[in-house]
Write a protein that holds these residues in place. Structure first.
Motif, PDB file in Angstrom:
ATOM      1  N   THR A  41       0.983  -1.215   0.006  1.00 22.92           N
ATOM      2  CA  THR A  41      -0.014   0.151   0.087  1.00 22.92           C
ATOM      3  C   THR A  41       0.959   1.238   0.072  1.00 22.92           C
ATOM      4  N   ALA A  42       2.139   1.233   0.879  1.00 20.55           N
ATOM      5  CA  ALA A  42       2.707   2.308   0.879  1.00 20.55           C
ATOM      6  C   ALA A  42       3.457   2.539  -0.458  1.00 20.55           C
ATOM      7  N   ILE A  43       3.850   1.535  -1.137  1.00 21.99           N
ATOM      8  CA  ILE A  43       4.571   1.652  -2.398  1.00 21.99           C
ATOM      9  C   ILE A  43       3.577   2.260  -3.455  1.00 21.99           C
ATOM     10  N   LEU A  44       2.386   1.761  -3.463  1.00 19.09           N
ATOM     11  CA  LEU A  44       1.556   2.148  -4.473  1.00 19.09           C
ATOM     12  C   LEU A  44       1.136   3.663  -4.151  1.00 19.09           C
ATOM     13  N   ALA A  45       0.878   4.098  -2.888  1.00 18.98           N
ATOM     14  CA  ALA A  45       0.627   5.487  -2.607  1.00 18.98           C
ATOM     15  C   ALA A  45       1.923   6.485  -2.766  1.00 18.98           C
ATOM     16  N   SER A  46       3.179   6.044  -2.649  1.00 18.97           N
ATOM     17  CA  SER A  46       4.328   6.689  -3.191  1.00 18.97           C
ATOM     18  C   SER A  46       4.232   6.830  -4.650  1.00 18.97           C
ATOM     19  N   ALA A  47       3.906   5.564  -5.500  1.00 17.46           N
ATOM     20  CA  ALA A  47       3.881   5.704  -6.892  1.00 17.46           C
ATOM     21  C   ALA A  47       2.766   6.646  -7.376  1.00 17.46           C
ATOM     22  N   ILE A  48       1.645   6.950  -6.594  1.00 16.49           N
ATOM     23  CA  ILE A  48       0.727   7.664  -6.861  1.00 16.49           C
ATOM     24  C   ILE A  48       0.981   9.352  -6.822  1.00 16.49           C
ATOM     25  N   LEU A  49       1.617   9.398  -5.596  1.00 16.75           N
ATOM     26  CA  LEU A  49       1.590  10.672  -5.210  1.00 16.75           C
ATOM     27  C   LEU A  49       3.284  11.331  -5.744  1.00 16.75           C
TER      28      LEU A  49
END
Length: 253
Positions: free
Chosen positions: A7-15
């Motif tokens: 989740t943290a990796i996905l959120a970082s990729a989005i942000l």
């Protein structure tokens, strides 16, 4: 633990793209091999809200086109799709609706350019709006075909058989059922207009400068700070619409 990490990796990729463009939008004087701009200033953002800002006009044009295309195509598509669902040669009409998507937007613009030249709408906002409808309207017709199932059509016919008028049936029977799809279609057609470049550039003759047109203009000029600000403005509405979809639309479904 693994789920939280993903989740943290996905959120970082989005942000990350938002953060990157936000930093560049307040940057100034960025020279190789520096990782970050040498100076930071709010001048670009202040210029956005000034009375004669090219970016401000581009943002307003993009919003007018996006909202206009979304409203018109959604309403027309909902009505016309019902008529196609009831038509004798339904598949032929649907096949015709796919035609604009066979060609690239630029080729499509070349084919219809003569019409816009003869009517004097080339290089005008209304001409670009109608040009974008060539893409958005067939999309809505195809999109709403899944709504007009035999059950929904029969429900509308039963309502009128029991004495309800066509307007009453539309307002109190069909629209409540179609509300989630109407919202999704509105968001989708808004994004079609928001990101459209080929038709806008060709029919607008470079005079109708939307945000997408300005991004390419600033990139060609090597004006990375204005390009970053324009890119950030382009990215914000889709993010807001995605949040609205999740919070209001899909929860209702």
């Amino acid at each position: 633990m693994l789920r939280k990490s993903l989740t943290a990796i996905l959120a970082s990729a989005i942000l990350l793209p938002f953060l990157f463009f936000a930093v560049l939008s307040v940057g100034q004087a960025w020279f190789y091999p520096s990782v970050m701009p040498q100076r930071f200033t709010l001048a670009n953002w202040q210029q956005l809200w000034s009375g004669q800002s090219e970016l401000q006009f581009g943002l307003v044009r993009s919003l007018i086109l996006g909202l206009g295309v979304a409203i018109l195509s959604t309403l027309l598509g909902f009505i016309i799709s019902k008529e196609i669902a009831l038509a004798k040669y339904k598949n032929r009409w649907l096949l015709l609706a796919y035609w604009p998507f066979v060609l690239s937007p630029v080729v499509l613009a070349i084919l219809v350019q003569r019409f816009f030249l003869l009517t004097g709408m080339s290089g005008e906002l209304i001409g670009v709006l109608l040009g974008q409808l060539i893409l958005a309207f067939p999309f809505t017709v195809i999109f709403f075909q899944s709504f007009w199932s035999p059950e929904v059509l029969q429900l509308g016919q039963q309502s009128q058989t029991l004495g309800a008028s066509a307007v009453y049936t539309l307002r109190y029977v069909l629209l409540p059922l179609a509300k989630p799809l109407l919202l999704i279609c509105f968001f989708q057609t808004f994004l079609i207009s928001w990101f459209e470049y080929g038709l806008t550039q060709f029919i607008g003759l470079g005079k109708v400068k939307t945000l997408t047109i300005l991004v390419f203009k600033y990139v060609n000029e090597a004006n990375i700070f204005h390009a970053a600000l324009a890119s950030l403005l382009i990215m914000l509405p889709p993010a807001l619409l995605l949040w609205a979809n999740k919070k209001f639309v899909f929860r209702g479904i």
